[in-house]
Enzyme design. Structure first.
Site, PDB file in Angstrom:
ATOM      1  CB  CYS A 172      -0.619   0.642  12.334  1.00  0.00           C
ATOM      2  SG  CYS A 172      -0.422  -1.138  12.273  1.00  0.00           S
ATOM      3  CG  ASP A 231       4.384   0.277   7.584  1.00  0.00           C
ATOM      4  OD1 ASP A 231       4.135   0.614   8.755  1.00  0.00           O
ATOM      5  OD2 ASP A 231       3.495  -0.083   6.787  1.00  0.00           O
ATOM      6  N   GLY A 237       0.811  -1.216   0.000  1.00  0.00           N
ATOM      7  CA  GLY A 237       0.000   0.000   0.000  1.00  0.00           C
ATOM      8  C   GLY A 237       0.843   1.263   0.000  1.00  0.00           C
TER       9      GLY A 237
END
Length: 403
Positions: free
Chosen positions: A353, A300, A236
């Site tokens: 996240c 990430d 993504g």
């Protein structure tokens, strides 16, 4: 609302897989929705929303139903009866649903709603951890994370504009609006199956939360650079980086899972992102080949996912203190090893996240205190909390390697 037997049986089957077989809710729901081709969008919506709702409030409903894990089918029916009663749904006269004590259910709900761990339906250890690490905002965060996540799309600027996409979706009876402060984001006004649209098949957008869309932008990329996305997954953020770079330069998308990178290749073709190269990480050699060769590096990092519980509510039941300890060690190792890819004068973003400081700023501070970290300086960092943003919880830190 009238309950239909085949839909409710599908919900019970799904809950059994998630609670007793440790299956992932998103995969289970995906599979359930293909069970009967005659089901319309309302039927599928009922199954998906009911499963997610019961998973989200599992602890509260199970406590009211007076059942303990592992749940047999009778237990699952009792939990379902609690869910239906609290929504004011009249229960049908089915043998699976024994006479339900409506008044007692509502009384117990009122009583348990005064206790945070039941009200917000959270494991004890996680509630205690949140209070330790985020004492001032934990209560607000839990409430926000129990809200249903909005559907946000990232406009693929390689192929279209925000205004054009909104118009095209409208032609397919999907209403969407822009989001202030998120230049490439549009949010659906009502939930809809966007994957069935021509706009999706033509690669005009990706489904990506508004907070997640800030990560690639935080990396400060420019067309023509060499950028490495080290934990790319299905890509993504790699796709967003390619768009920000206007397809110029190189995005090297790396991951230890080759099957995820295959999915990225498929998505890249659809998006018209031609500057993405995928590489599976099979050994430390794959990282060493890139030492000091990238203008920009995105890490990430794998994390607890506590910032995205609103869209993955089953994660809170799968997490454990041991997993948290293990993932924090992994984060530290990844930051130490993958930072070596950044060339002098280049930049790195470490992102998760999660909303826990132990996975976020504390990891960055720990890295900067090490020998490898002494080559870097912290430019800026950002915490995004669901209670204040209305979107997923994220953390991102921008580091620069000294010349």
């Amino acid at each position: 609302m009238r309950l239909h037997r085949n839909l409710v049986f599908a919900v019970i089957d799904g809950l059994n897989e998630i609670f007793n077989e440790n299956a992932y809710a998103d995969k289970v729901v995906q599979s359930l929705l293909k069970r009967d081709k005659r089901w319309g969008s309302r039927d599928r919506g009922f199954i998906a929303e009911t499963v997610y709702d019961i998973v989200r409030w599992k602890r509260l409903y199970a406590e009211i139903a007076e059942v303990k894990e592992p749940y047999n089918r009778e237990n699952l029916w009792r939990i379902f009866a609690v869910w239906a009663t609290l929504r004011g749904i009249t229960l049908p006269d089915w043998k699976q649903i024994e006479p339900t004590p409506t008044r007692r259910i509502k009384g117990k709900f009122d009583e348990l709603s005064k206790i945070r761990k039941f009200r917000e339906s959270i494991p004890d250890w996680l509630d205690e951890l949140g209070m330790q690490q985020l004492p001032d905002i934990w209560e607000k965060e839990l409430a926000a994370l129990n809200e249903q996540a909005p559907v946000v799309l990232r406009v693929n600027t390689l192929k279209t504009t925000t205004e054009k996409l909104i118009q095209l979706l409208k032609e397919e009876d999907i209403e969407a609006e822009t989001l202030k402060g998120y230049p490439s984001a549009v949010q659906l006004i009502e939930r809809a199956n966007v994957f069935a649209t021509k706009a999706f098949k033509d690669g005009l957008f990706e489904v990506q939360d508004a907070s997640s869309q800030l990560v690639a932008k935080f990396l400060d990329v420019e067309p023509g650079q060499r950028v490495v996305d080290t934990c790319a997954g299905a890509g993504g953020k790699s796709l967003h980086l390619a768009a920000l770079m206007e397809n110029k330069g190189q995005v090297i998308a790396m991951d230890i899972y080759g099957n995820k990178l295959k999915e990225l290749k498929r998505r890249a073709r659809r998006a018209g992102a031609h500057n993405i190269e995928t590489r599976t990480i099979e050994s430390t050699k794959d990282i060493k080949k890139l030492h000091k060769k990238a203008d920009r590096v995105l890490i990430d990092a794998p994390c607890t996912g506590l910032g995205v519980l609103s869209r993955n509510p089953d994660a809170k039941w799968k997490l454990s203190p041991e997993f948290l300890e293990s993932i924090q060690k992994t984060q530290a190792d990844i930051l130490e090893n993958y930072s070596k890819i950044v060339k002098p004068g280049g930049k790195l973003v470490y992102a998760t996240c999660s909303i826990l400081p132990s996975e976020n700023r504390k990891q960055v501070d720990s890295f900067l205190s090490k020998e490898i970290g002494s080559d870097f300086k912290l430019v800026k960092d950002k915490n995004i909390y669901p209670s204040s943003s209305g979107f997923d919880g994220f953390y991102m830190a921008l580091l620069e390697r000294k010349q």
